[in-house]
Design an enzyme around this catalytic site. Structure first.
Site, short mmCIF file in Angstrom:
data_model
loop_
_atom_site.label_atom_id
_atom_site.label_comp_id
_atom_site.label_asym_id
_atom_site.label_seq_id
_atom_site.Cartn_x
_atom_site.Cartn_y
_atom_site.Cartn_z
N ASP A 12 1.08 -1.08 -0.18
CA ASP A 12 0.17 -0.33 0.26
C ASP A 12 1.13 1.04 0.32
OD1 ASP A 12 -2.44 1.84 0.80
OD2 ASP A 12 -1.83 1.90 2.15
N SER A 13 0.79 2.14 -0.11
CA SER A 13 0.92 3.56 0.19
C SER A 13 2.07 3.60 1.28
CB SER A 13 0.32 4.61 -0.81
OG SER A 13 -1.01 5.15 0.22
N TYR A 44 0.03 8.68 -2.26
CA TYR A 44 -0.84 8.59 -3.85
C TYR A 44 -1.77 9.28 -4.64
CZ TYR A 44 2.76 4.52 -3.46
OH TYR A 44 4.17 3.38 -3.19
N GLY A 45 -3.32 9.14 -3.88
CA GLY A 45 -4.22 9.56 -4.13
C GLY A 45 -4.39 11.14 -4.91
N CYS A 75 -4.43 -1.60 -2.19
CA CYS A 75 -4.33 0.24 -2.14
C CYS A 75 -5.35 0.36 -3.79
CB CYS A 75 -3.56 0.87 -2.34
SG CYS A 75 -2.86 2.36 -3.36
N ASN A 76 -6.83 1.24 -2.81
CA ASN A 76 -7.29 1.30 -4.57
C ASN A 76 -6.69 2.60 -5.17
OD1 ASN A 76 -10.56 0.31 -3.69
ND2 ASN A 76 -9.60 1.02 -1.77
N THR A 77 -5.97 3.22 -5.05
CA THR A 77 -5.20 3.97 -5.81
C THR A 77 -4.18 3.76 -6.80
OG1 THR A 77 -5.89 5.68 -4.36
CG2 THR A 77 -4.61 6.46 -5.61
N CYS A 186 -10.81 3.32 0.50
CA CYS A 186 -9.55 4.32 0.80
C CYS A 186 -9.18 2.93 1.81
CB CYS A 186 -8.91 5.14 0.63
SG CYS A 186 -7.35 5.67 1.57
N THR A 187 -7.84 2.28 1.26
CA THR A 187 -7.75 0.71 2.89
C THR A 187 -7.22 2.09 3.62
OG1 THR A 187 -5.78 0.81 2.08
CG2 THR A 187 -7.11 -0.81 0.97
N HIS A 188 -7.02 3.06 3.89
CA HIS A 188 -6.59 4.40 5.07
C HIS A 188 -7.92 4.22 5.91
CE1 HIS A 188 -2.98 4.53 3.47
NE2 HIS A 188 -2.61 4.75 4.74
N1 DGL Z 1 -4.56 3.50 0.56
C1 DGL Z 1 -4.65 4.14 -0.26
C2 DGL Z 1 -6.25 3.77 -0.67
O1 DGL Z 1 -6.15 2.58 -0.87
C3 DGL Z 1 -4.28 5.52 -0.62
C4 DGL Z 1 -3.91 6.07 0.18
C5 DGL Z 1 -3.07 7.64 -0.79
O2 DGL Z 1 -2.25 6.97 -0.66
O3 DGL Z 1 -3.71 8.71 -1.37
O4 DGL Z 1 -6.81 4.26 -2.21
#
Ligand code: DGL
Length: 257
Positions: A12-13, A44-45, A75-77, A186-188
């Site tokens: 993940d990011s 990342y987003g 990470c969805n992004t 988003c996984t966060h």
């Molecule tokens: N955890 C990441 C996701 O699922 C993105 C967070 C990021 O880096 O902006 O999209």
């Protein structure tokens, strides 16, 4: 060594993907896991597409060098930016990517009003547009970019007045009509789910893609004959590109809460 004994690689990011790691461990406790969080390059987003593609490939290579038998993009992004690139690079192994859990939200009720919380990149990319088009007749889908939200989790600020104010400002434009469901794309965000739930009230159902991603990973491993026999408990290694004691402590904390 028997390929089935190799670890599963997840990245993940940052620390958010640990929400997916938790689901994987719960579903397949006998497996070994290596999680790589790229907090040094987070978020990342809000980056350019090409940059996220490069970073995702670097994380994948890092895990491949450790001999992983499968890759989970937690990470969805990174999934929206790079899943096809990764699948083309590693056609011989399962490469699973998380996506916003729109389907269970759509199916949860007759024509629901759904808020999708995710990064600007996830909501902008083709993958999400296709997903949204698939369900546009069955629900009112409102994409809600949340730049700045993942940073609270990266700081370990999972509750308190700071995040409540941040969320209140984000939600205020959308809560003029009641919302039936929220998708945490988003996984966060699952780590701040209690605050989100508190602000929206118990009538709003909250969905995330962690469990579905874990199930899909198990299905792909089984299909490739790569599942480990149950019996022993596997190990979990958490790595982070920041490599500070603080981020290591946060990683362990998020795995165990
Ligand atoms: N955890 C990441 C996701 O699922 C993105 C967070 C990021 O880096 O902006 O999209």
């Amino acid at each position: 060594m028997d390929k089935r004994m190799h670890p599963i690689g997840i990245f993940d990011s940052g620390v958010g993907g640990i929400s997916v790691l938790r689901e994987l461990v719960a579903l397949m406790p006998e497996e070994d896991y290596i999680f790589f969080g790229d907090s040094r390059n987070a978020p990342y987003g809000t980056k350019a597409l090409g940059e996220v593609q490069k970073l995702a490939c670097a994380s994948a290579e890092h895990l491949l060098a450790k001999g992983v038998k499968a890759l989970v993009v937690a990470c969805n992004t990174a999934t929206s930016a790079a899943i096809q690139i990764l699948r083309n690079r590693y056609p011989y192994m399962p490469v699973v990517g998380i996506e916003p859990a729109l389907k269970p939200a759509v199916l949860s009720k007759e024509h629901p009003r759904i808020l999708v919380m995710a990064t600007p990149m996830t909501l902008r990319e083709e993958k999400f547009h296709q997903l949204m088009m698939k369900y546009e007749e069955e629900a009112v889908i409102i994409p809600m970019p949340c730049p700045g939200l993942m940073e609270f989790v990266e700081r370990g600020e999972l509750c308190g007045p700071g995040i409540e104010k941040f969320l209140r400002d984000l939600f205020c434009a959308h809560l003029n009509k009641p919302v039936d469901c929220v998708v945490l794309g988003c996984t966060h965000y699952p780590f701040v789910r209690p605050v989100i739930q508190k602000m929206l009230g118990s009538g709003t159902a909250v969905f995330d893609g962690g469990k579905g991603t874990a199930r899909e990973t198990k299905r792909r491993l089984a299909e490739c004959g790569l599942l480990r026999a149950s019996g022993r408990r596997g190990s979990v290694l958490i790595e982070n590109s920041l490599n500070t004691e603080e981020i290591r402590r946060l990683g362990r904390f998020l795995l165990e809460i």
